[in-house]
Design an enzyme around this catalytic site. Structure first.
Site, short mmCIF file in Angstrom:
data_model
loop_
_atom_site.label_atom_id
_atom_site.label_comp_id
_atom_site.label_asym_id
_atom_site.label_seq_id
_atom_site.Cartn_x
_atom_site.Cartn_y
_atom_site.Cartn_z
N ASN A 9 0.85 -1.19 0.00
CA ASN A 9 0.00 0.00 0.00
C ASN A 9 0.90 1.25 0.00
O ASN A 9 1.65 1.49 0.94
CB ASN A 9 -0.87 -0.04 1.26
N GLY A 11 0.44 4.47 0.28
CA GLY A 11 0.29 5.46 1.34
C GLY A 11 0.98 4.99 2.61
O GLY A 11 1.68 5.76 3.28
N LYS A 12 0.75 3.72 2.94
CA LYS A 12 1.33 3.15 4.16
C LYS A 12 2.86 3.14 4.08
O LYS A 12 3.54 3.52 5.03
CB LYS A 12 0.80 1.71 4.34
N ASP A 69 -1.78 -4.86 11.62
CA ASP A 69 -3.12 -5.39 11.40
C ASP A 69 -4.08 -4.55 12.24
O ASP A 69 -3.79 -4.24 13.40
CB ASP A 69 -3.17 -6.86 11.84
N SER A 70 -5.20 -4.15 11.64
CA SER A 70 -6.13 -3.26 12.33
C SER A 70 -7.57 -3.67 12.10
O SER A 70 -7.86 -4.45 11.19
CB SER A 70 -6.03 -1.82 11.79
N PHE A 149 -11.15 6.57 5.40
CA PHE A 149 -11.53 5.36 4.67
C PHE A 149 -12.25 4.42 5.63
O PHE A 149 -12.45 4.73 6.82
CB PHE A 149 -10.28 4.67 4.08
N ASP A 152 -14.45 5.09 9.00
CA ASP A 152 -14.33 6.47 9.49
C ASP A 152 -15.66 7.25 9.45
O ASP A 152 -15.93 8.03 10.37
CB ASP A 152 -13.26 7.24 8.71
N LYS A 173 -6.50 12.34 12.66
CA LYS A 173 -6.15 10.93 12.83
C LYS A 173 -4.65 10.75 13.09
O LYS A 173 -4.24 9.88 13.83
CB LYS A 173 -6.55 10.12 11.59
P1 IMP Z 1 -5.67 -2.93 7.96
O1 IMP Z 1 -5.31 -4.19 8.70
O2 IMP Z 1 -4.95 -1.72 8.46
O3 IMP Z 1 -5.58 -3.10 6.48
O4 IMP Z 1 -7.23 -2.65 8.30
C1 IMP Z 1 -8.24 -3.61 8.06
C2 IMP Z 1 -9.60 -2.94 7.93
O5 IMP Z 1 -9.95 -2.31 9.17
C3 IMP Z 1 -9.66 -1.83 6.90
O6 IMP Z 1 -9.95 -2.35 5.63
C4 IMP Z 1 -10.82 -0.98 7.44
O7 IMP Z 1 -12.06 -1.54 7.08
C5 IMP Z 1 -10.67 -1.11 8.94
N1 IMP Z 1 -9.85 0.00 9.46
C6 IMP Z 1 -8.60 -0.08 9.96
N2 IMP Z 1 -8.14 1.12 10.32
C7 IMP Z 1 -9.13 2.00 10.03
C8 IMP Z 1 -9.23 3.42 10.16
O8 IMP Z 1 -8.32 4.14 10.60
N3 IMP Z 1 -10.40 3.96 9.75
C9 IMP Z 1 -11.43 3.22 9.25
N4 IMP Z 1 -11.37 1.91 9.09
C10 IMP Z 1 -10.22 1.29 9.48
#
Ligand code: IMP
Length: 197
Positions: A9, A11-12, A69-70, A149, A152, A173
């Protein structure tokens, strides 16, 4: 010293380059290193999934790696979407996934939620270091705002003055988010150790 980010990614990668190059790392994306791994996220926690991805790259490249991971956890939905935030209920678009959360909360008083990010840093010796950031808030009654995204437009953070995160400037953020908190913890760790040349 080389540091590979377990992501392609743009941006990341740019964000991580800005943060970690001042610590003397040569920051590279997975793609720049020709590492084409699709790691199955079979963990049951954000920590486990971040570590799985980082470990797979470390085993291939034997240098420092960062992976994250989020996701969004909603209390009244038993922690969903959670680990499945990016593919909640198999829905294709972010809008559909947000609507699924809003629908799940219909008639419920408890709208508490939190974003979670876990960053796994594997150092040059292969040791894992985990940093978790949590951002508490509530789920809004409806979508609002066009910034950011994912979830949010339906997330009102505890420091958001009643506004969704998507209604705030991006700099908001960068200061308060779950990701910002995890990054701050990692930076504090890097500052506390002396880097070999
Ligand atoms: P990733 O593991 O950072 O790719 O996040 C997995 C999913 O979590 C993303 O596709 C979003 O649906 C949700 N997500 C994670 N961070 C955010 C954020 O900062 N705002 C909104 N959704 C988020």
């Amino acid at each position: 010293m080389k540091l590979i980010i377990a992501s392609n990614n743009k941006g990341k990668i740019r964000e991580y380059k800005d943060i970690f190059e001042p610590f003397g790392f040569l920051v590279r994306s997975q793609g720049e290193e020709n590492i084409n791994l699709e790691v199955e996220e079979t963990g049951t926690t954000f920590e486990q999934n971040a570590a799985l991805k980082a470990r797979a790259i470390y085993d291939r490249a034997h240098c420092c790696v960062i992976s994250d991971d989020s996701g969004l956890e909603v209390e009244a939905l038993g922690g969903e979407p959670g680990l499945y935030s990016a593919r909640y209920k198999g829905l294709q678009t972010e809008h559909e996934r947000r609507m699924a959360v809003l629908k799940g909360l219909e008639g419920k008083d408890n709208r508490n939620a939190r974003f979670v990010t876990c960053i796994c840093f594997i150092d040059e010796t292969g040791k894992e270091h985990l940093f978790t950031g949590i951002w508490k808030g509530v789920i809004a009654a409806k979508e609002e705002g066009a910034n950011g995204f994912g979830y949010d437009p339906i997330f009102i953070s505890e420091d958001g003055n009643g506004k969704t995160t998507a209604s705030m400037p991006l700099s908001f953020k960068e200061t308060y988010s779950h990701r910002a908190k995890a990054v701050k913890a990692l930076i504090a760790y890097l500052q506390s150790r002396s880097l070999p040349a």
